[in-house]
Design an enzyme around this catalytic site. Sequence first.
Site, PDB file in Angstrom:
ATOM      1  N   GLN A  89      -1.055  -2.241   0.363  1.00 18.68           N
ATOM      2  CA  GLN A  89      -1.010  -2.872   1.491  1.00 18.68           C
ATOM      3  C   GLN A  89      -1.583  -4.005   1.712  1.00 18.68           C
ATOM      4  O   GLN A  89      -1.752  -5.074   2.423  1.00 18.68           O
ATOM      5  CB  GLN A  89      -2.071  -1.988   2.511  1.00 18.68           C
ATOM      6  N   HIS A 107       2.767  -4.316   3.685  1.00 17.17           N
ATOM      7  CA  HIS A 107       2.376  -5.522   4.707  1.00 17.17           C
ATOM      8  C   HIS A 107       2.444  -6.839   4.225  1.00 17.17           C
ATOM      9  O   HIS A 107       1.960  -7.899   5.020  1.00 17.17           O
ATOM     10  CB  HIS A 107       0.788  -5.277   4.931  1.00 17.17           C
TER      11      HIS A 107
HETATM   12  P1  OAD Z   1     -10.218  -2.141   4.157  1.00 19.47           P
HETATM   13  O1  OAD Z   1     -10.850  -3.624   4.003  1.00 19.47           O
HETATM   14  O2  OAD Z   1      -9.845  -1.803   5.315  1.00 19.47           O
HETATM   15  O3  OAD Z   1     -10.926  -1.134   3.272  1.00 19.47           O
HETATM   16  C1  OAD Z   1     -11.126  -1.378   1.959  1.00 19.47           C
HETATM   17  C2  OAD Z   1     -11.651  -0.062   1.160  1.00 19.47           C
HETATM   18  O4  OAD Z   1     -11.858  -0.353  -0.182  1.00 19.47           O
HETATM   19  C3  OAD Z   1     -12.822   0.503   1.856  1.00 19.47           C
HETATM   20  O5  OAD Z   1     -12.718   1.870   2.121  1.00 19.47           O
HETATM   21  C4  OAD Z   1     -14.167   0.353   0.924  1.00 19.47           C
HETATM   22  O6  OAD Z   1     -14.812   1.187   0.766  1.00 19.47           O
HETATM   23  C5  OAD Z   1     -13.035   0.196  -0.477  1.00 19.47           C
HETATM   24  N1  OAD Z   1     -13.442  -0.606  -1.438  1.00 19.47           N
HETATM   25  C6  OAD Z   1     -14.042  -1.772  -1.462  1.00 19.47           C
HETATM   26  N2  OAD Z   1     -14.348  -2.314  -2.919  1.00 19.47           N
HETATM   27  C7  OAD Z   1     -13.971  -1.427  -3.574  1.00 19.47           C
HETATM   28  C8  OAD Z   1     -14.000  -1.143  -5.113  1.00 19.47           C
HETATM   29  N3  OAD Z   1     -14.546  -2.217  -6.028  1.00 19.47           N
HETATM   30  N4  OAD Z   1     -13.473   0.002  -5.557  1.00 19.47           N
HETATM   31  C9  OAD Z   1     -12.918   0.893  -4.820  1.00 19.47           C
HETATM   32  N5  OAD Z   1     -13.024   0.573  -3.217  1.00 19.47           N
HETATM   33  C10 OAD Z   1     -13.469  -0.305  -2.874  1.00 19.47           C
HETATM   34  O7  OAD Z   1      -8.509  -2.542   3.607  1.00 19.47           O
HETATM   35  P2  OAD Z   1      -7.285  -1.768   3.761  1.00 19.47           P
HETATM   36  O8  OAD Z   1      -7.628  -0.231   3.690  1.00 19.47           O
HETATM   37  O9  OAD Z   1      -6.425  -2.106   2.564  1.00 19.47           O
HETATM   38  O10 OAD Z   1      -3.175  -4.714   7.404  1.00 19.47           O
HETATM   39  O11 OAD Z   1      -6.895  -2.035   4.994  1.00 19.47           O
HETATM   40  C11 OAD Z   1      -5.703  -1.680   5.465  1.00 19.47           C
HETATM   41  C12 OAD Z   1      -4.906  -2.812   6.358  1.00 19.47           C
HETATM   42  O12 OAD Z   1      -5.702  -3.298   7.271  1.00 19.47           O
HETATM   43  C13 OAD Z   1      -4.873  -4.098   5.523  1.00 19.47           C
HETATM   44  O13 OAD Z   1      -3.504  -3.862   4.702  1.00 19.47           O
HETATM   45  C14 OAD Z   1      -4.416  -5.187   6.628  1.00 19.47           C
HETATM   46  C15 OAD Z   1      -5.636  -4.557   7.493  1.00 19.47           C
HETATM   47  O14 OAD Z   1      -5.525  -4.782   8.762  1.00 19.47           O
HETATM   48  C16 OAD Z   1      -2.564  -5.949   8.081  1.00 19.47           C
HETATM   49  O15 OAD Z   1      -2.815  -6.948   7.836  1.00 19.47           O
HETATM   50  C17 OAD Z   1      -1.195  -5.333   8.461  1.00 19.47           C
END
Ligand code: OAD
Length: 236
Positions: A89, A107
Amino acid sequence: MNVLVLTGAGISAESGIPTFRGANGLWEGWRLEQVATPDAFAREPDLVHRFYNERRRNLLDSQIRPNAAHSALAEFEKRHQGNFFLVTQNIDDLHQRAGSRQVLAMHGELLKARCLDSGELFDWRQDLSTTTPHPRDPSVLGRLRPHVVWFGEMPIGLERILTAATEADLFIAIGTSAVVYPAAGIVNMVKDNCRRIEINLESTPTSDLFDESLRGPASVLVPQTLARLESFGIDH
Ligand code: OAD
């Protein structure tokens, strides 16, 4: 064995790229949904360009490099005998830089610009603005947008993702908050006997759907988990 991996912002966090929904997940006080929409671009293109220009510059900073999680996935892919497919993503290019080959950026990609008229893609490392000259015709200004998927737009490669999900024997979701669909729904698309592993610092709304939900930093848990899978011969 068919392996499908889904990654989110958490895998790049330890490379210095802020996540969307973490403590520093706000950008200049804006919620992502307010800047990352076609409406926002129509209303305030300069603001949207500024948002992505900042992210692009950050990504191109020499300090930003793939971390051990990106590298472990790339190495695993090279050794793996069966199919391997990585759906990210993330709009950064850290998987590609680490050497991953089968990567689908569902994305979009920050280092590409798209012509608003023809849809043509261009490799892009500069700032974009409402007066950026078109690479094909410099007299045409401001017809490029970041090649990223905004809220309300269709993610890229859904058909390939669906096929990979239905064929997967092992599904690993890494560093994603599982709140943005359709990515968050991939865990529901895999076969009943597909092994599901989640790696995240915290639990997510879909944690219960995984066979293993591992808590910790991706840079540690991804290499560890892939090594464990290989050593038990689950993979090969
Ligand atoms: P998020 O910012 O929503 O979530 C990041 C996740 O990574 C969280 O669940 C954290 O707990 C976890 N996390 C953070 N640091 C970490 C680490 N060092 N090791 C393991 N886990 C860790 O990001 P996404 O899920 O990627 O879309 O967000 C999904 C989409 O929302 C993105 O692609 C973007 C956004 O809107 C678009 O722009 C279309």
